[in-house]
Design a protein around this motif. Structure first.
Motif, PDB file in Angstrom:
ATOM      1  N   VAL A  80       0.822  -1.207   0.000  1.00 10.77           N
ATOM      2  CA  VAL A  80       0.000   0.000   0.000  1.00 10.77           C
ATOM      3  C   VAL A  80       0.860   1.262   0.000  1.00 10.77           C
ATOM      4  O   VAL A  80       0.571   2.231  -0.723  1.00 10.77           O
ATOM      5  N   GLU A  84       0.645   4.109  -2.867  1.00  9.12           N
ATOM      6  CA  GLU A  84       0.333   5.511  -2.552  1.00  9.12           C
ATOM      7  C   GLU A  84       1.407   6.444  -3.107  1.00  9.12           C
ATOM      8  O   GLU A  84       1.095   7.521  -3.640  1.00  9.12           O
ATOM      9  N   GLU A 101      -6.258  -8.135   1.119  1.00  7.86           N
ATOM     10  CA  GLU A 101      -6.586  -6.820   1.656  1.00  7.86           C
ATOM     11  C   GLU A 101      -5.746  -5.723   1.001  1.00  7.86           C
ATOM     12  O   GLU A 101      -6.256  -4.628   0.703  1.00  7.86           O
ATOM     13  N   ARG A 104      -7.245  -4.806  -2.291  1.00  7.54           N
ATOM     14  CA  ARG A 104      -8.441  -3.976  -2.136  1.00  7.54           C
ATOM     15  C   ARG A 104      -8.068  -2.513  -1.941  1.00  7.54           C
ATOM     16  O   ARG A 104      -8.707  -1.610  -2.497  1.00  7.54           O
ATOM     17  N   GLN A 105      -7.014  -2.264  -1.181  1.00  5.89           N
ATOM     18  CA  GLN A 105      -6.578  -0.891  -0.956  1.00  5.89           C
ATOM     19  C   GLN A 105      -5.957  -0.294  -2.212  1.00  5.89           C
ATOM     20  O   GLN A 105      -6.142   0.899  -2.501  1.00  5.89           O
ATOM     21  N   LYS A 107      -6.878  -1.012  -5.210  1.00  4.15           N
ATOM     22  CA  LYS A 107      -8.026  -0.700  -6.062  1.00  4.15           C
ATOM     23  C   LYS A 107      -8.632   0.645  -5.692  1.00  4.15           C
ATOM     24  O   LYS A 107      -9.012   1.442  -6.566  1.00  4.15           O
ATOM     25  N   ALA A 108      -8.704   0.916  -4.405  1.00  4.41           N
ATOM     26  CA  ALA A 108      -9.241   2.205  -3.948  1.00  4.41           C
ATOM     27  C   ALA A 108      -8.336   3.357  -4.379  1.00  4.41           C
ATOM     28  O   ALA A 108      -8.815   4.423  -4.791  1.00  4.41           O
ATOM     29  N   ILE A 109      -7.036   3.151  -4.294  1.00  6.61           N
ATOM     30  CA  ILE A 109      -6.087   4.178  -4.728  1.00  6.61           C
ATOM     31  C   ILE A 109      -6.225   4.432  -6.225  1.00  6.61           C
ATOM     32  O   ILE A 109      -6.185   5.569  -6.697  1.00  6.61           O
ATOM     33  N   ALA A 111      -8.764   4.308  -8.066  1.00  7.88           N
ATOM     34  CA  ALA A 111      -9.999   4.992  -8.449  1.00  7.88           C
ATOM     35  C   ALA A 111      -9.767   6.474  -8.723  1.00  7.88           C
ATOM     36  O   ALA A 111     -10.477   7.076  -9.537  1.00  7.88           O
ATOM     37  N   GLU A 112      -8.775   7.056  -8.067  1.00  9.52           N
ATOM     38  CA  GLU A 112      -8.498   8.487  -8.241  1.00  9.52           C
ATOM     39  C   GLU A 112      -7.219   8.738  -9.041  1.00  9.52           C
ATOM     40  O   GLU A 112      -6.820   9.886  -9.221  1.00  9.52           O
ATOM     41  N   THR A 217      -8.610 -11.118  -8.420  1.00 12.86           N
ATOM     42  CA  THR A 217      -9.939 -10.489  -8.470  1.00 12.86           C
ATOM     43  C   THR A 217     -10.951 -11.354  -9.217  1.00 12.86           C
ATOM     44  O   THR A 217     -12.057 -10.902  -9.502  1.00 12.86           O
ATOM     45  N   PHE A 336      -7.708   0.962 -12.424  1.00 13.16           N
ATOM     46  CA  PHE A 336      -7.444  -0.382 -11.911  1.00 13.16           C
ATOM     47  C   PHE A 336      -7.565  -1.404 -13.044  1.00 13.16           C
ATOM     48  O   PHE A 336      -8.591  -1.465 -13.723  1.00 13.16           O
TER      49      PHE A 336
END
Length: 367
Positions: A80, A84, A101, A104-105, A107-109, A111-112, A217, A336
């Motif tokens: 992560v 970042e 996990e 998943r993090q 993937k969230a990163i 998104a932006e 995934t 992603f």
């Protein structure tokens, strides 16, 4: 030439750097917090090194800025932080993590992000999902997708029938953490090292059992489309029983550092290994129940002028192939990107992906 940063100077990170440098199309900086580890990296005009602590966010972003991509071959718990930093530096990000996990993090990163974030680019997760998704496209409706992968010594000589061939932390993590699966159409978690089975391939008997992270995934992608989906790690018979005793009876699942120390001091490493890949998909096509199987074995061999283990060739070859396809614009360059978004034919046609088909023919048997 494109500038690449490889985080982690271990066996896989060094192999990635060697493959990319010898291709003639990439300049590679290998980064690690250990100066001693970096000294082991092969000298090459296209390879440089940098001592960087991942915890030093400012230094890491400075290293990444202006580069084309960063490839993480670091332990999963650093995933992560590297992702970042890649987002802040606005460069592409690829990793080899099997940790659910962390992905998943990431993937969230993504998104932006303005660049591509492509986790799980190794063998499993990674190539195995590309194969499974390709086979799944051959059916009108799916019944089951069963994925089996193992990196095994060619000449087992201890009670575990095992040698260390890659990250010890990774092995321990996948043997302990919960495993995703689809059972009777529902996405659930199942315990690691359970649901043991045996099968034979080329006259050799293997065992396989649940391990974490290998599906990537794919569960999310095929949810609602398949009745059964699972991933199991392949070992020689007897391995699971002994390892479960270590984890459960001796309580070493709660003392990971102790277990890591035992394994790294008791099990020798080897480059004489074989990677076994076995994927079976069944479903209906034109009203008939049909099964297709992909079976492949990749052995150790000479790559870029040096003998490499099968797991080094497959893992490094896979992430290098994905990077190459990204550089050529053959896969999405923003957001992603899932492994199953990559076409198998395109992957195998790539100069790095070709390592999967170079020595041993892949067979697809339909029945």
């Amino acid at each position: 030439m494109k500038d690449i940063v490889v985080i982690g100077a271990g066996k896989i990170g060094s192999t990635i750097a060697r493959m990319l440098a010898h291709s003639g199309d990439y300049r590679v900086c290998v980064a690690d917090r250990s100066a001693e580890q970096l000294q082991q990296v092969e000298k090459h005009d296209a390879v440089s090194t940098a001592v960087v602590d991942i915890a030093d966010r400012k230094a890491l972003v400075a290293l990444l800025s202006g580069k084309f991509a960063v490839l993480s071959a670091a332990p999963f718990h650093l995933t992560v932080a590297i992702a970042e930093a890649a987002a802040e530096a606005e460069i592409h990000y690829l990793d080899l993590t099997e940790d659910v996990e962390s992905t998943r993090q990431v993937k969230a990163i993504a998104a932006e992000a303005r660049t591509a974030f492509i986790p799980q680019c190794g063998l499993a997760p990674g190539f195995i999902s590309i194969v499974a998704n390709d086979l799944s496209r051959h059916f009108d409706t799916l019944e089951s997708v069963r994925m089996r992968v193992g990196a095994l010594p060619q000449y087992p000589s201890n009670a575990l029938n095992y040698n260390l061939t890659w990250s010890t932390d990774g092995v321990i993590n996948e043997y302990i953490e919960p495993c995703e699966a689809i059972v009777e159409g529902s996405l659930i978690e199942v315990p690691a090292m359970e649901e043991r089975e045996e099968f034979s391939l080329d006259g050799v008997t293997y065992e396989a059992f649940n391990t974490s992270g290998g599906l990537g995934t794919l569960c999310e992608t095929l949810k609602g489309k398949v009745r059964t989906l699972n991933y199991k790690t392949i070992r020689y018979p007897g391995h699971a029983a002994i390892f479960k005793a270590l984890l459960n009876d001796l309580g070493l699942r709660h003392r990971r550092e102790v277990l890591k120390d035992i394994l790294e001091n008791a099990l020798p490493t080897t480059t004489q290994d074989v990677v076994v890949i076995f994927v079976t998909v069944s479903g209906f096509r034109e009203g008939r129940l049909v099964q297709e199987t992909y079976a492949n074995k990749v052995y150790s061999g000479v790559v870029a002028g040096r003998m490499q283990s099968g797991i080094q060739i497959t893992t490094a070859g896979s992430i290098c192939a994905v990077l190459d396809m990204l550089a050529e614009g053959k896969i999405p360059t923003k957001g992603f990107v899932r492994q199953e978004d990559i076409a198998l034919d395109t992957f195998l046609a790539n100069r790095f992906g070709h390592y999967y088909a170079q020595k041993h023919e892949t067979e697809r048997a339909a029945s």
